[in-house]
Design an enzyme around this catalytic site. Structure first.
Site, mmCIF file in Angstrom:
data_model
loop_
_atom_site.group_PDB
_atom_site.id
_atom_site.type_symbol
_atom_site.label_atom_id
_atom_site.label_comp_id
_atom_site.label_asym_id
_atom_site.label_seq_id
_atom_site.Cartn_x
_atom_site.Cartn_y
_atom_site.Cartn_z
ATOM 1 N N ARG A 21 81.598 69.548 32.504
ATOM 2 C CA ARG A 21 81.859 68.179 32.974
ATOM 3 C C ARG A 21 80.869 67.183 32.397
ATOM 4 O O ARG A 21 79.672 67.416 32.428
ATOM 5 C CB ARG A 21 81.777 68.128 34.501
ATOM 6 C CG ARG A 21 82.926 68.861 35.133
ATOM 7 C CD ARG A 21 82.628 69.294 36.545
ATOM 8 N NE ARG A 21 83.696 70.174 36.998
ATOM 9 C CZ ARG A 21 84.401 69.973 38.086
ATOM 10 N NH1 ARG A 21 84.149 68.947 38.858
ATOM 11 N NH2 ARG A 21 85.361 70.799 38.411
ATOM 12 N N ASN A 53 88.537 56.619 43.626
ATOM 13 C CA ASN A 53 88.986 56.853 45.003
ATOM 14 C C ASN A 53 88.648 55.672 45.913
ATOM 15 O O ASN A 53 88.863 55.736 47.123
ATOM 16 C CB ASN A 53 88.377 58.130 45.566
ATOM 17 C CG ASN A 53 89.049 59.366 44.989
ATOM 18 O OD1 ASN A 53 90.127 59.288 44.412
ATOM 19 N ND2 ASN A 53 88.412 60.510 45.139
ATOM 20 N N SER A 136 93.362 78.387 58.344
ATOM 21 C CA SER A 136 93.071 77.390 57.312
ATOM 22 C C SER A 136 94.203 77.314 56.286
ATOM 23 O O SER A 136 94.616 78.345 55.734
ATOM 24 C CB SER A 136 91.761 77.804 56.624
ATOM 25 O OG SER A 136 91.482 76.982 55.534
ATOM 26 N N HIS A 141 90.116 71.734 51.343
ATOM 27 C CA HIS A 141 89.013 71.269 50.491
ATOM 28 C C HIS A 141 87.780 72.170 50.609
ATOM 29 O O HIS A 141 87.535 72.785 51.647
ATOM 30 C CB HIS A 141 88.645 69.842 50.914
ATOM 31 C CG HIS A 141 87.668 69.184 50.013
ATOM 32 N ND1 HIS A 141 86.343 69.017 50.351
ATOM 33 C CD2 HIS A 141 87.822 68.659 48.775
ATOM 34 C CE1 HIS A 141 85.724 68.401 49.354
ATOM 35 N NE2 HIS A 141 86.594 68.166 48.397
ATOM 36 N N GLU A 184 94.740 69.363 55.959
ATOM 37 C CA GLU A 184 94.558 67.986 55.485
ATOM 38 C C GLU A 184 95.885 67.240 55.615
ATOM 39 O O GLU A 184 96.945 67.866 55.715
ATOM 40 C CB GLU A 184 94.141 67.988 54.003
ATOM 41 C CG GLU A 184 92.847 68.732 53.731
ATOM 42 C CD GLU A 184 92.487 68.796 52.248
ATOM 43 O OE1 GLU A 184 92.945 67.928 51.478
ATOM 44 O OE2 GLU A 184 91.759 69.720 51.872
ATOM 45 N N SER A 188 94.509 65.967 47.751
ATOM 46 C CA SER A 188 94.163 64.950 46.759
ATOM 47 C C SER A 188 94.501 65.320 45.336
ATOM 48 O O SER A 188 94.573 64.451 44.479
ATOM 49 C CB SER A 188 92.677 64.639 46.844
ATOM 50 O OG SER A 188 91.934 65.739 46.384
ATOM 51 N N ASP A 213 91.907 66.767 58.336
ATOM 52 C CA ASP A 213 91.120 65.996 57.363
ATOM 53 C C ASP A 213 92.022 64.886 56.813
ATOM 54 O O ASP A 213 93.026 65.161 56.142
ATOM 55 C CB ASP A 213 90.668 66.956 56.257
ATOM 56 C CG ASP A 213 89.948 66.274 55.090
ATOM 57 O OD1 ASP A 213 90.381 65.186 54.681
ATOM 58 O OD2 ASP A 213 88.984 66.855 54.574
ATOM 59 N N HIS A 216 91.749 61.363 52.393
ATOM 60 C CA HIS A 216 92.477 60.580 51.379
ATOM 61 C C HIS A 216 93.530 59.670 51.994
ATOM 62 O O HIS A 216 94.325 59.067 51.267
ATOM 63 C CB HIS A 216 93.109 61.520 50.348
ATOM 64 C CG HIS A 216 92.058 62.188 49.515
ATOM 65 N ND1 HIS A 216 91.497 61.600 48.406
ATOM 66 C CD2 HIS A 216 91.410 63.368 49.694
ATOM 67 C CE1 HIS A 216 90.567 62.400 47.900
ATOM 68 N NE2 HIS A 216 90.486 63.475 48.664
ATOM 69 N N THR A 244 86.513 59.914 55.801
ATOM 70 C CA THR A 244 85.379 59.456 54.991
ATOM 71 C C THR A 244 85.336 57.936 54.982
ATOM 72 O O THR A 244 86.361 57.274 55.158
ATOM 73 C CB THR A 244 85.499 59.971 53.538
ATOM 74 O OG1 THR A 244 84.317 59.605 52.824
ATOM 75 C CG2 THR A 244 86.688 59.374 52.813
ATOM 76 N N LYS A 247 86.004 56.456 50.442
ATOM 77 C CA LYS A 247 87.156 56.303 49.537
ATOM 78 C C LYS A 247 87.823 54.951 49.823
ATOM 79 O O LYS A 247 87.320 53.925 49.392
ATOM 80 C CB LYS A 247 88.061 57.523 49.663
ATOM 81 C CG LYS A 247 87.281 58.806 49.287
ATOM 82 C CD LYS A 247 88.130 60.009 49.098
ATOM 83 C CE LYS A 247 87.335 61.306 49.040
ATOM 84 N NZ LYS A 247 86.464 61.485 47.877
ATOM 85 N N THR A 276 69.294 65.530 59.421
ATOM 86 C CA THR A 276 69.334 64.710 58.211
ATOM 87 C C THR A 276 69.302 63.224 58.585
ATOM 88 O O THR A 276 69.800 62.826 59.649
ATOM 89 C CB THR A 276 70.578 65.065 57.352
ATOM 90 O OG1 THR A 276 70.478 64.391 56.114
ATOM 91 C CG2 THR A 276 71.878 64.700 58.029
ATOM 92 N N THR A 277 68.705 62.441 57.716
ATOM 93 C CA THR A 277 68.547 61.005 57.967
ATOM 94 C C THR A 277 69.916 60.320 58.075
ATOM 95 O O THR A 277 70.833 60.619 57.297
ATOM 96 C CB THR A 277 67.729 60.381 56.812
ATOM 97 O OG1 THR A 277 66.463 61.024 56.793
ATOM 98 C CG2 THR A 277 67.542 58.887 56.985
ATOM 99 N N THR A 362 88.175 72.562 40.148
ATOM 100 C CA THR A 362 88.798 71.618 41.081
ATOM 101 C C THR A 362 90.275 71.966 41.275
ATOM 102 O O THR A 362 90.824 71.831 42.369
ATOM 103 C CB THR A 362 88.639 70.173 40.550
ATOM 104 O OG1 THR A 362 87.258 69.969 40.234
ATOM 105 C CG2 THR A 362 89.064 69.153 41.570
HETATM 106 N N1 PLP Z 1 87.780 66.227 52.304
HETATM 107 C C1 PLP Z 1 88.575 66.119 51.211
HETATM 108 C C2 PLP Z 1 89.991 66.536 51.323
HETATM 109 C C3 PLP Z 1 88.071 65.604 50.002
HETATM 110 O O1 PLP Z 1 88.854 65.506 48.928
HETATM 111 C C4 PLP Z 1 86.713 65.223 49.949
HETATM 112 C C5 PLP Z 1 86.122 64.707 48.703
HETATM 113 O O2 PLP Z 1 85.990 64.015 48.013
HETATM 114 C C6 PLP Z 1 85.931 65.350 51.097
HETATM 115 C C7 PLP Z 1 86.482 65.859 52.250
HETATM 116 C C8 PLP Z 1 84.491 64.939 51.088
HETATM 117 O O3 PLP Z 1 84.378 63.573 51.379
HETATM 118 P P1 PLP Z 1 83.119 62.746 50.819
HETATM 119 O O4 PLP Z 1 83.436 62.408 49.395
HETATM 120 O O5 PLP Z 1 82.995 61.577 51.718
HETATM 121 O O6 PLP Z 1 81.945 63.679 50.907
#
Ligand code: PLP
Length: 404
Positions: A21, A53, A136, A141, A184, A188, A213, A216, A244, A247, A276-277, A362
């Site tokens: 990459r 994204n 699952s 992801h 999900e 994606s 999840d 996206h 998230t 994106k 974590t902070t 990926t």
């Molecule tokens: N969940 C899915 C389906 C994703 O494609 C991604 C990634 O990009 C994430 C979670 C992780 O999210 P973030 O990019 O906010 O760490």
């Protein structure tokens, strides 16, 4: 021991396979996105990004940038600690309220990324619910997979988007086994969308909790940008919705939403939350502004859908093969890692088009692709230019066309 030699051997293997990459060295300038300045050695000074994204361009929206700048000026840069030890700012609390409301849940909990939210929540649920089994989806992801693995809970993988297979797998366990169905909404890489209603119905029949999840989909689907579950009127039937801020909301960070007890449980036991902070208050304020904007504005989503439809129609007319799906993601299939890399390099060098090749790991080997994400800020001229470039490259590389 020559560690560098060992590192280089494995890197050379990646290069040989075509799976090494490279990162593009680009600089966004507010107001010009998806055009960006190119600081890399290949291509013109300005290129058009086709694989972001930041689906709706909210990362340069004046109200989002304004909130970030104003908060940084007022409250400074970093959070100053973990949430537990001095790191909780009023901006985190406000954002969590906003997220809970967006998804129709009692509470929300912020994390430093979507990846961390999946990892931390699933590992905590799997570890802390004795005897739990996690069901699952086969295409989940990496962040979900890592969380489940870390929990050491038993895992059952059900066939992708197949509620009948999920039903069969759930049937093997008695009513006393705590069951978590993890999946999900928008996948994606193929851009397909889960049959959420059917999955929820199966899970409910077996008394399983559902973990969805919507990374996206948040900001993108539903009247308020609450995701596919909102669009389908199903949010209240899903136990935990994860998302998230990085994106479509154009910021940074991740979150879960659910009942007060569920969020308190994860808050109290998840090491990925505790140690974590916290995200910077300015980022939290910007995310809040973005969510609030997309809750009431349909303009970005509508224009984005128009540009997605236009690009798909143009690809169809040219025979550029792309996976059909109901989402905003247009995967153009090349099915060869070396060609995929070469096309992406030529697009950048000769046409000023930036699209990252999507190769293994990926996506599975043999399914390499270019993943286009048209947004509301791509002009019709940008679409024309992209189509001319791909049409020419498809002929030059003698790639197969797809006849409708
Ligand atoms: N969940 C899915 C389906 C994703 O494609 C991604 C990634 O990009 C994430 C979670 C992780 O999210 P973030 O990019 O906010 O760490």
């Amino acid at each position: 021991m020559d560690f560098d030699a060992r590192f280089r051997t494995q890197l050379d293997d990646l290069k040989q396979e075509g799976n090494y990459r490279f990162f593009a060295d680009l600089e966004r300038v507010c107001g010009r996105f998806p055009k960006v300045l190119n600081h890399g050695p290949i291509g013109p000074e300005e290129v058009t990004v086709w694989c972001s994204n930041d689906y709706l361009g909210m990362g340069q929206h004046p109200s989002v940038v304004g909130a970030m700048v104003a908060t940084a000026e007022r409250s400074g840069t970093g959070a100053g600690g973990t949430r537990n030890i001095s790191g909780t700012a009023h901006h985190h609390v406000t954002l969590e309220r906003e997220l809970a409301e967006l998804h129709g849940k009692e509470e929300a909990l912020l994390f430093t990324s979507g990846y961390v939210s999946n990892w931390a929540a699933l590992s905590t649920l799997g570890t802390r619910l004795p005897g739990a089994v996690i069901f699952s989806d086969a295409w989940n992801h990496a962040s979900m997979i890592e969380g489940m693995r870390h929990s050491r809970a038993r895992r059952e993988i059900w066939a992708h988007n197949d509620p009948a297979d999920l039903d069969r797998k759930l049937s093997a366990y008695g009513p006393d086994v705590p069951k978590i169905v993890a999946f999900e909404s928008v996948y994606s890489m193929d851009g397909d969308i889960a049959p959420i209603r059917e999955i929820v119905e199966v899970a409910e029949r077996h008394g399983a909790m559902t973990y969805l999840d919507e990374v996206h989909a948040v900001g993108m689907y539903g009247p308020c940008g609450g995701g596919v579950a909102e669009a389908l009127g199903l949010m209240d039937r899903i136990t935990l919705i994860e998302g998230t801020l990085g994106k479509a909301f154009g910021c940074f960070g991740g979150y879960i939403t659910g009942s007060a007890a569920l969020c308190d449980f994860v808050r109290s036991f998840a090491s990925g939350f505790i140690f974590t902070t916290a995200i910077p208050p300015a980022v939290a304020a910007a995310a809040t502004a973005s969510i609030r904007h997309l809750k009431v504005s349909e303009i970005e989503r509508a224009k984005q859908r128009r540009q997605v439809d236009k690009l798909r129609a143009r690809f169809d007319a040219l025979g550029i093969p792309h996976l059909p799906n109901p989402s905003h993601i247009i995967p153009v299939m090349v099915k060869d890692p070396v060609k995929c890399r070469m096309i992406a390099d030529t697009l950048m060098a000769d046409w000023g088009i930036y699209v990252q090749p999507i190769n293994y790991p990926t996506v599975p080997k043999g399914t390499e692709r270019l993943r286009f994400t048209p947004g509301p800020l791509h002009s019709d001229g940008d679409i024309d230019h992209l189509c001319r470039a791909l049409n020419s490259l498809w002929s030059q590389c003698a790639l197969a066309r797809q006849i409708a």
